[in-house]
Each structure stands twice: as C-alpha cells, then as structure tokens.
Design an enzyme around this catalytic site. Structure first.
Site, PDB file in Angstrom:
ATOM      1  N   HIS A 246       1.227   1.211   2.023  1.00  7.29           N
ATOM      2  CA  HIS A 246       0.185   1.927   1.281  1.00  7.29           C
ATOM      3  C   HIS A 246      -0.353   3.052   2.149  1.00  7.29           C
ATOM      4  CE1 HIS A 246      -3.464   2.688  -1.059  1.00  7.29           C
ATOM      5  NE2 HIS A 246      -2.777   2.166  -2.052  1.00  7.29           N
ATOM      6  N   GLU A 305       1.664  -3.478  -6.328  1.00  7.55           N
ATOM      7  CA  GLU A 305       2.792  -3.479  -7.264  1.00  7.55           C
ATOM      8  C   GLU A 305       3.611  -4.771  -7.205  1.00  7.55           C
ATOM      9  OE1 GLU A 305       2.417  -1.291  -9.264  1.00  7.55           O
ATOM     10  OE2 GLU A 305       2.720   0.766  -8.607  1.00  7.55           O
TER      11      GLU A 305
END
Ligand code: ACO
Length: 362
Positions: A246, A305
């Site tokens: 991320h 996700e």
C-alpha cells in the site's frame, strides 16, 4: 517534484484520516473498528455527507429517499444495449452514470449513490441473458443490491457482510480516485462529473482493480503446498502480488482485518467455501514471509483487496464485477470530498517541471 506525489499534502479534510504507521483509519471521528459491524451503509453515508449538503441529514430520511432514488434510477437500465454489454461491468456502469444530469444538490447526490447500486446487478443479469430486477425501495441499500442480483431475499448474514464491506471502503483519505473527484469538483463541475472521473481512476489494477486478480492468483496456486513456489516464481518474473502493499500503510491495512471479521458469520452460516478460506490464509502467510525476505527495506502487508476478494465471491458477485462493487461503496466518499472541495472554492491547479527541449534561438 515528487513522483506519484508521495507524502505531498494536497487537501485539508474532515472526512477521514489514514494513519499508515499505526494502521488506523478514522472516518469523521469514528475509528473503523468501531464503525464496521454496527453501521449500515446508510449510517456511513449520513456520517460522511452531513454538513456538506444544503440540508441536515438523518439516517431515516436518507434511507427512504435513497430507496426512492433507486426506483427512479432503474429507468436508465433500459439503456444497456448489446454494444455496451460487450464491455466489462465497470465500463458499462461508467457509461450509464454518464447519462445522469450534473448538479451538486442533495437530490443529485442521492441519484449518484443509488445509480451504481442499481446498475451493477442489472448489468450482471443482462450479461447472463436475464432481465434486470427492479429495486425494492423499502429495503436497505445492501439488501436491495443482493435482492436485485438473483431475486431472492438475501440472508441476514449476507446483508450484514455487504454492509460491512460498503462501510469499510466508504472513504479513505486522498486516494487516487478521491483526488480525481476533488480536482474535478474544484473546477465547479457537478457531482456526476466527479463520480465519473473517480470511476475511471478506480478501475486500474493499482487501485480498485486488484480483488479480481487476487482470486485468479488463488485459483492458479490451487493448493496450500503450491503457495510458496508459485509466489516465488511470480516475484522472479517481476510481478507484484495482488492484495499486498500500500502507498500509505506500512503495517497491516485495518480494512483487511475488518473484512476478515465480516467473513466469519458467513463462514459459520456455511455461505463461504471453507477450502477457499484455508487456501487464502496459507497464501497470505506464504506471501508475507516471501515479501519480507525479498523486500526487506519495504514493509509489505495485506491490503483491503485480499479479503475483499473472498467476501465478494461469497456474496455471489463474479470477479469481473468487484471493481463495480467497490464503486458502489466509495461513491459516497467521492461525493463528500467533492462537496468539501467545492465548498472551499479553490481551483486545484498544480504546476509541472518542463523537461522537454526548448525552441532553438533564431
Ligand atoms: N508485490 C511485490 N512487490 C511489491 C508489491 C507487491 N504487491 N507492492 C510493492 N512492491 C514492491 C515494489 O516492487 C517496489 O520494490 P523495488 O523498490 O524493489 O522496486 C517496492 O515494493 C515499493 O513499491 P512502490 O511501487 O513504490 O509502492 P507504491 O506505493 O507505489 O505501491 C501499490 C502501492 C500500487 C498498492 C503496490 O503495493 C501494488 O502494486 N500492490 C499490488 C496491487 C494491489 O493490491 N492494489 C490494491 C491496492 S489497495 C487499494 O487501492 C484499494
């Protein structure tokens, strides 16, 4: 100049705070772990939009008017033609959203909140050769989305799981799609333009397009024993592991834990393939170990996700529709940011450094 604008502050917001070092997400003063589980989608919508529209908001009023907006929006489903049906679901959704008028009042906001929720189930049914199912305005947004998918009244566990997902992803600081929404709003364009630009930014695999590929990865790995060699080969080929890493989080993405918890009631109710969950856990462990070994200087952990993929699969969404479900949840964040930006009234217009050739002197 910072490539990717990493660490650049480009807005002041009261909407959400992403603490990448602590792994904490706060939405309008409420920590995600307190919000998720208790809140319905409509609660999160009121939390985000209150004070940014031309009228005060209540959960009851928003729920009622959102149901009416879904019923109104259903008329646009007739515009899904054979040409559109050849496109991926999120592109059909984008084309349908583009048909809506472009204003910035509460009625427009409600239409935009309703639109992806109505369009996605209709698109998925048309792709299967079935007629779209009309919304039921008295249902909550989550229950209605699931009912429009297959015509059956969804279980309470499924509705709660979809609420947990939509609340979890409702807003997340100045991510790429939200930034796109704010840039567009800063020009004075309406909310439909902001949402359209944001959908375009969301669909890329580096942003909201990753959960489908997470399932492709799990399918390709197939067995727990194959996780380690498969992941090593993927990294040897220079590929990124979908569902990991991320831009801001240097620890575990708190949304991953929120969604992992939201999966539990579905697992207990027998609505998730247990083999799939066990494989996912094994892949997660193997990926974390190998990423630590291969990228010792860059902490890479699970992102939102990874568990999104398992949750949305359990709720009956096909993997090519996952980005569209993400858009259903994030639209409220895009609208709240667009309004916040518009109320501030300052055009976003950064500068670039020219590195091309200069004209030759005469
Ligand atoms: N797998 C393997 N290596 C990775 C991964 C990954 N998932 N993510 C980052 N890295 C590596 C990069 O290769 C790079 O290594 P290098 O310095 O040796 O070249 C290093 O970590 C830093 O990568 P950056 O590209 O600078 O990280 P950035 O902040 O731009 O990337 C991103 C963030 C795009 C999410 C990235 O981690 C990624 O591609 N992940 C996979 C796709 C994904 O899961 N996307 C969903 C994100 S969540 C969301 O948007 C809702």
């Amino acid at each position: 100049m910072k490539n990717g604008l990493e660490d650049v502050i480009a807005a002041e917001t009261q909407l959400s705070d992403v603490d990448g070092a602590a792994g904490r997400l706060v939405i309008r003063g409420v920590s995600l772990d307190h919000l998720v589980g208790d809140a319905y989608y409509e609660d999160a919508a009121v939390l985000l939009l209150d004070g940014l529209m031309e009228q005060p908001l209540s959960e009851e009023d928003l729920r009622r008017r959102l149901g009416q907006a879904r019923a109104e929006i259903f008329a646009h489903v007739a515009a899904i033609d054979d040409g559109l049906l050849r496109l991926p679901p999120v592109d059909i959704m984008r084309a349908l959203v583009a048909r809506l008028s472009d204003a910035a009042d509460f009625a427009s906001a409600l239409r935009l909140l309703a639109a992806p929720a109505v369009f996605l189930p209709a698109i998925l049914r048309r792709k299967k050769g079935c007629e779209p199912l009309a919304p039921t305005p008295s249902l909550s947004q989550s229950a209605d989305i699931l009912a429009m998918l297959d015509g059956r009244r969804p279980s309470a566990e499924k509705v709660r799981a979809l609420d947990a997902y939509l609340v979890t992803i409702s807003d997340h600081g100045l991510n790429a799609s939200t930034f796109a929404s704010r840039v567009i709003a800063s020009t004075g364009a309406g909310l439909t333009s902001s949402v359209l630009g944001a959908i375009g930014a969301l669909k890329g695999p580096l942003h909201g397009g990753a959960p489908g590929p997470v399932l492709d990865m799990l399918d390709a790995i197939a067995t727990q024993g194959n996780a380690k060699p498969w992941l090593a080969d993927a990294l040897d080929r220079g590929e990124r592991l979908m569902g990991f890493g991320h831009r801001i989080y240097r620890v575990r993405d708190p949304r991953a834990d929120a969604l992992k918890s939201a999966l539990k009631p579905l697992i207990e109710a027998g609505e998730v393939d247990r083999g799939r969950v066990e494989l996912a856990k094994a892949v997660e462990q193997a990926a974390l170990a190998i990423l630590k070994e291969r990228k010792p200087d860059r902490p890479l952990d699970v992102n939102v996700e990874f568990y999104t993929a398992l949750l949305l699969e359990a709720l009956g969404f096909p993997r090519d529709a996952f980005t569209g479900v993400f858009a259903i949840g994030r639209t409220v964040g895009w609208i709240a940011h667009a309004r916040e930006q518009a109320l501030e009234g300052r055009l976003i217009r950064p500068r670039s450094v020219y590195v091309g050739p200069m004209p030759k002197a005469a």
